[in-house]
Motif scaffolding. Structure first.
Motif, PDB file in Angstrom:
ATOM      1  N   ALA A 213     -19.787  28.368 -22.418  1.00 55.30           N
ATOM      2  CA  ALA A 213     -21.143  28.938 -22.506  1.00 55.30           C
ATOM      3  C   ALA A 213     -21.230  29.955 -23.649  1.00 55.30           C
ATOM      4  CB  ALA A 213     -21.526  29.590 -21.173  1.00 55.30           C
ATOM      5  N   ARG A 214     -20.178  30.793 -23.814  1.00 60.25           N
ATOM      6  CA  ARG A 214     -20.161  31.773 -24.913  1.00 60.25           C
ATOM      7  C   ARG A 214     -20.141  31.076 -26.279  1.00 60.25           C
ATOM      8  NH1 ARG A 214     -16.837  34.893 -21.293  1.00 60.25           N
ATOM      9  NH2 ARG A 214     -14.943  33.919 -22.123  1.00 60.25           N
ATOM     10  N   ASP A 215     -19.315  30.025 -26.370  1.00 60.22           N
ATOM     11  CA  ASP A 215     -19.233  29.262 -27.631  1.00 60.22           C
ATOM     12  C   ASP A 215     -20.580  28.633 -27.970  1.00 60.22           C
ATOM     13  OD1 ASP A 215     -16.593  29.945 -27.787  1.00 60.22           O
ATOM     14  OD2 ASP A 215     -15.821  27.989 -27.117  1.00 60.22           O
ATOM     15  N   ARG A 216     -21.258  28.092 -26.964  1.00 59.24           N
ATOM     16  CA  ARG A 216     -22.554  27.454 -27.184  1.00 59.24           C
ATOM     17  C   ARG A 216     -23.580  28.469 -27.674  1.00 59.24           C
ATOM     18  NH1 ARG A 216     -23.845  25.644 -22.226  1.00 59.24           N
ATOM     19  NH2 ARG A 216     -22.435  23.866 -22.474  1.00 59.24           N
ATOM     20  N   THR A 217     -23.555  29.670 -27.082  1.00 48.69           N
ATOM     21  CA  THR A 217     -24.486  30.728 -27.496  1.00 48.69           C
ATOM     22  C   THR A 217     -24.248  31.103 -28.961  1.00 48.69           C
ATOM     23  OG1 THR A 217     -24.536  31.600 -25.243  1.00 48.69           O
ATOM     24  CG2 THR A 217     -25.284  33.069 -26.967  1.00 48.69           C
ATOM     25  N   ALA A 218     -22.977  31.201 -29.349  1.00 47.54           N
ATOM     26  CA  ALA A 218     -22.632  31.540 -30.742  1.00 47.54           C
ATOM     27  C   ALA A 218     -23.092  30.439 -31.689  1.00 47.54           C
ATOM     28  CB  ALA A 218     -21.127  31.748 -30.862  1.00 47.54           C
TER      29      ALA A 218
ATOM     30  N   THR B 120     -20.072  20.743 -26.724  1.00 45.18           N
ATOM     31  CA  THR B 120     -19.906  21.756 -25.652  1.00 45.18           C
ATOM     32  C   THR B 120     -20.572  21.292 -24.356  1.00 45.18           C
ATOM     33  OG1 THR B 120     -21.900  23.002 -26.257  1.00 45.18           O
ATOM     34  CG2 THR B 120     -19.825  23.662 -27.301  1.00 45.18           C
ATOM     35  N   TYR B 121     -21.699  20.597 -24.478  1.00 40.13           N
ATOM     36  CA  TYR B 121     -22.366  20.068 -23.281  1.00 40.13           C
ATOM     37  C   TYR B 121     -21.516  18.990 -22.606  1.00 40.13           C
ATOM     38  CZ  TYR B 121     -26.727  22.484 -24.405  1.00 40.13           C
ATOM     39  OH  TYR B 121     -27.683  23.439 -24.643  1.00 40.13           O
ATOM     40  N   ALA B 122     -20.904  18.125 -23.426  1.00 40.77           N
ATOM     41  CA  ALA B 122     -20.046  17.064 -22.883  1.00 40.77           C
ATOM     42  C   ALA B 122     -18.830  17.661 -22.177  1.00 40.77           C
ATOM     43  CB  ALA B 122     -19.613  16.119 -24.002  1.00 40.77           C
TER      44      ALA B 122
END
Length: 197
Positions: free
Chosen positions: A29-34, A75-77
């Motif tokens: 989730a943090r990686d996706r936000t970045a 990231t979703y996968a």
């Protein structure tokens, strides 16, 4: 010190796995936000370069944007796979607990069967049946005595009324003869009609 050498149970292992999976989900989730922030910045940079007419810079930024978006899709996968693993772990844990409960129940039933003496159990049942039969007979005897008392009391009253001077003048002869005519056979017949032998 003893806790270091303590053997891990299945529950301990599952708890650790769930903890790791939750940590992985938070990191994703943090990686996706970045990546989303980076995506917005690239979009803004592309717009700026387009306004100034710098086509080469726009192409480079556009390639970076495509890469960022691909990474965000990954990231979703990955998040979906982690969720699936977490669900499977919980399902396995539930099935193991159910299996353990069934095993415990089986052991308990076996222990109970060993403790119980079939002969004593049968004897207890037979004694219960005998006591129940005695109670039924006692109830029938009480009913019989009650009915006899009611019929005999009724017969005595009718006979005494038939012989009383005032009753003799007022009461017809047919009623007197009927009162005198109640026999033991008649009482027995009425008892049989009521289902009392």
């Amino acid at each position: 010190m003893a806790s270091l050498f303590k053997k891990k149970t299945v529950d301990d292992v599952i708890k650790e796995q769930n903890k790791e999976l939750r940590g992985t989900q938070r990191q994703i989730a943090r990686d996706r936000t970045a990546l989303e922030k980076q995506e917005k910045q690239l979009e803004m940079e592309i717009k700026k370069m387009a306004k100034t007419g710098n086509r080469d810079a726009c192409k480079v930024l556009a390639k970076q944007l495509v890469q960022v978006r691909k990474q965000k899709t990954r990231t979703y996968a990955v998040s979906s796979k982690v969720t699936s693993m977490s669900t499977q772990t919980k399902l396995m844990n539930s099935q193991m607990k159910m299996a353990g409960a069934m095993a415990t129940t089986t052991k308990t039933m076996q222990a109970v069967n060993k403790k119980m003496d079939p002969k004593k159990t049968m004897q207890t049942l037979q004694n219960f049946q005998k006591e129940t039969a005695k109670m039924d007979m006692t109830e029938e005897m009480n009913l019989l005595l009650l009915l006899r008392f009611v019929f005999f009391d009724s017969k005595e009253r009718e006979i005494s009324m038939a012989h009383a001077p005032s009753a003799a003048r007022k009461q017809p002869r047919a009623a007197t003869s009927k009162a005198d005519g109640i026999s033991d056979e008649e009482i027995e017949r009425q008892l049989k009609a009521l289902g009392v032998d």
